[in-house]
Design an enzyme around this catalytic site. Sequence first.
Site, PDB file in Angstrom:
ATOM      1  CB  SER A   1      23.326 -24.349 -13.490  1.00  0.00           C
ATOM      2  OG  SER A   1      23.775 -25.213 -14.527  1.00  0.00           O
TER       3      SER A   1
ATOM      4  N   GLY B   1      18.446 -30.566 -11.907  1.00  0.00           N
ATOM      5  CA  GLY B   1      19.619 -30.525 -11.023  1.00  0.00           C
ATOM      6  C   GLY B   1      19.385 -29.623  -9.816  1.00  0.00           C
TER       7      GLY B   1
ATOM      8  CE1 TYR C   1      18.664 -35.874 -23.897  1.00  0.00           C
ATOM      9  CE2 TYR C   1      16.707 -37.164 -24.403  1.00  0.00           C
ATOM     10  CZ  TYR C   1      17.443 -36.404 -23.515  1.00  0.00           C
ATOM     11  OH  TYR C   1      16.960 -36.174 -22.241  1.00  0.00           O
TER      12      TYR C   1
HETATM   13  N1  LIG Z   1      13.184 -32.189 -18.989  1.00  0.00           N
HETATM   14  C1  LIG Z   1      12.843 -33.382 -19.416  1.00  0.00           C
HETATM   15  O1  LIG Z   1      11.718 -33.608 -19.900  1.00  0.00           O
HETATM   16  C2  LIG Z   1      13.807 -34.515 -19.315  1.00  0.00           C
HETATM   17  C3  LIG Z   1      13.343 -35.797 -19.607  1.00  0.00           C
HETATM   18  C4  LIG Z   1      14.216 -36.871 -19.520  1.00  0.00           C
HETATM   19  C5  LIG Z   1      15.529 -36.664 -19.147  1.00  0.00           C
HETATM   20  N2  LIG Z   1      15.967 -35.406 -18.876  1.00  0.00           N
HETATM   21  C6  LIG Z   1      17.390 -35.259 -18.509  1.00  0.00           C
HETATM   22  O2  LIG Z   1      17.501 -34.602 -17.265  1.00  0.00           O
HETATM   23  C7  LIG Z   1      18.747 -33.904 -17.187  1.00  0.00           C
HETATM   24  C8  LIG Z   1      18.482 -32.467 -16.728  1.00  0.00           C
HETATM   25  O3  LIG Z   1      17.692 -31.801 -17.714  1.00  0.00           O
HETATM   26  P1  LIG Z   1      16.798 -30.517 -17.384  1.00  0.00           P
HETATM   27  O4  LIG Z   1      15.437 -30.811 -17.901  1.00  0.00           O
HETATM   28  O5  LIG Z   1      16.991 -30.092 -15.961  1.00  0.00           O
HETATM   29  O6  LIG Z   1      17.438 -29.477 -18.389  1.00  0.00           O
HETATM   30  P2  LIG Z   1      18.102 -28.035 -18.161  1.00  0.00           P
HETATM   31  O7  LIG Z   1      17.303 -27.234 -17.181  1.00  0.00           O
HETATM   32  O8  LIG Z   1      18.288 -27.499 -19.532  1.00  0.00           O
HETATM   33  O9  LIG Z   1      19.517 -28.395 -17.494  1.00  0.00           O
HETATM   34  C9  LIG Z   1      20.578 -28.926 -18.251  1.00  0.00           C
HETATM   35  C10 LIG Z   1      21.851 -28.915 -17.435  1.00  0.00           C
HETATM   36  O10 LIG Z   1      22.921 -29.441 -18.244  1.00  0.00           O
HETATM   37  C11 LIG Z   1      23.997 -28.520 -18.199  1.00  0.00           C
HETATM   38  N3  LIG Z   1      24.786 -28.564 -19.442  1.00  0.00           N
HETATM   39  C12 LIG Z   1      24.323 -28.519 -20.717  1.00  0.00           C
HETATM   40  N4  LIG Z   1      25.373 -28.481 -21.578  1.00  0.00           N
HETATM   41  C13 LIG Z   1      26.503 -28.492 -20.807  1.00  0.00           C
HETATM   42  C14 LIG Z   1      27.904 -28.450 -21.098  1.00  0.00           C
HETATM   43  N5  LIG Z   1      28.396 -28.340 -22.332  1.00  0.00           N
HETATM   44  N6  LIG Z   1      28.775 -28.490 -20.060  1.00  0.00           N
HETATM   45  C15 LIG Z   1      28.323 -28.557 -18.792  1.00  0.00           C
HETATM   46  N7  LIG Z   1      27.024 -28.590 -18.455  1.00  0.00           N
HETATM   47  C16 LIG Z   1      26.127 -28.552 -19.451  1.00  0.00           C
HETATM   48  C17 LIG Z   1      23.356 -27.159 -18.023  1.00  0.00           C
HETATM   49  O11 LIG Z   1      24.309 -26.215 -17.537  1.00  0.00           O
HETATM   50  P3  LIG Z   1      24.195 -24.598 -17.830  1.00  0.00           P
HETATM   51  O12 LIG Z   1      22.738 -24.296 -18.003  1.00  0.00           O
HETATM   52  O13 LIG Z   1      24.797 -23.975 -16.606  1.00  0.00           O
HETATM   53  O14 LIG Z   1      25.001 -24.338 -19.053  1.00  0.00           O
HETATM   54  C18 LIG Z   1      22.274 -27.504 -17.007  1.00  0.00           C
HETATM   55  O15 LIG Z   1      22.818 -27.541 -15.719  1.00  0.00           O
HETATM   56  C19 LIG Z   1      19.369 -34.007 -18.590  1.00  0.00           C
HETATM   57  O16 LIG Z   1      20.328 -35.036 -18.618  1.00  0.00           O
HETATM   58  C20 LIG Z   1      18.193 -34.393 -19.457  1.00  0.00           C
HETATM   59  O17 LIG Z   1      18.617 -35.103 -20.584  1.00  0.00           O
HETATM   60  C21 LIG Z   1      15.141 -34.337 -18.954  1.00  0.00           C
END
Ligand SMILES: NC(=O)c1ccc[n+]([C@@H]2O[C@H](COP(=O)([O-])OP(=O)(O)OC[C@H]3O[C@@H](n4cnc5c(N)ncnc54)[C@H](OP(=O)(O)O)[C@@H]3O)[C@@H](O)[C@H]2O)c1
Length: 241
Positions: free
Chosen positions: A10, A14, A149
């Site tokens: 979501s 992802g 984190y």
């Molecule tokens: N964006 C960046 O710059 C970046 C950089 C390095 C690493 N990452 C990593 O990439 C991954 C994806 O991040 P993103 O940028 O796509 O962020 P995002 O759009 O905020 O997505 C975060 C995801 O984690 C889920 N999540 C959060 N808390 C949860 C919980 N308590 N139970 C189940 N699911 C939960 C959310 O589900 P819902 O929204 O449905 O609640 C959502 O699917 C993360 O592990 C993040 O640490 C991101």
Amino acid sequence: MKFALVMGASGDIGKAIAADLASDGWSLYLHGFKNQLSLDEQLESYQNQFPKQDFFKLTLDMTDEKGVATFLEALFQVDAVIFSSGFTSYQLLTEVSAIEMEKMWQVHLKTPLLLLQKLQPKLAKSTLGRIIFISSVYGEVGSAMEVLYSTLKGAQLAFVKAYSKEVASLGITVNAIAPGAIQTKMNSEFSETEVTELVQEIPVGRLGQPNDISFWVKQLLKEESSYMTGQALTISGGWLK
Ligand SMILES: NC(=O)c1ccc[n+]([C@@H]2O[C@H](COP(=O)([O-])OP(=O)(O)OC[C@H]3O[C@@H](n4cnc5c(N)ncnc54)[C@H](OP(=O)(O)O)[C@@H]3O)[C@@H](O)[C@H]2O)c1
């Protein structure tokens, strides 16, 4: 038919992963928690575009251990698992509450490990058997104000190294992708000035997009990637490397 479980489907990264895998012939279990709308939209779109594949929507609050058993009951064949769930919070370590520590540990590590304990036999049975953690470049270099984190992202990298050795003989590969700054909801609170300053630090001169990450997930899931395990791919446009 090959089935992948996308945890955090979501979310922005992802969702890009799910879209790339769906167009690559994968059937998908799409996991999310609060953002049900994203899952519903994806489900409808993939079912229309790829009618011969199967798509399921699954909900789990990864901070609620009691939900894990029921979640697992909904999974039958699993050939690949991608952990793209996660969140951060910007504060000094001295300000982080014990409850917050526990939640962040559960989402980034404990619940993924509980799931893998039960999914391992299914992955071992598969002709593919792929596990990918979306970690972070902060897990490699660390960041002030995101110490917890960074610690957990680093722990994901350590887990990948150790577990890959334990399951290699079962034909399961375990890898991580360490993204740099990707333009997603996670960074939506950055001001324009902060983004400009950040971009100036990135050698390729732009923020990453979710499909800069999903591209590599798709490659790691291919049959030809079976000789790569226990590794972290840093995809950061050269930032912090
Ligand atoms: N964006 C960046 O710059 C970046 C950089 C390095 C690493 N990452 C990593 O990439 C991954 C994806 O991040 P993103 O940028 O796509 O962020 P995002 O759009 O905020 O997505 C975060 C995801 O984690 C889920 N999540 C959060 N808390 C949860 C919980 N308590 N139970 C189940 N699911 C939960 C959310 O589900 P819902 O929204 O449905 O609640 C959502 O699917 C993360 O592990 C993040 O640490 C991101």
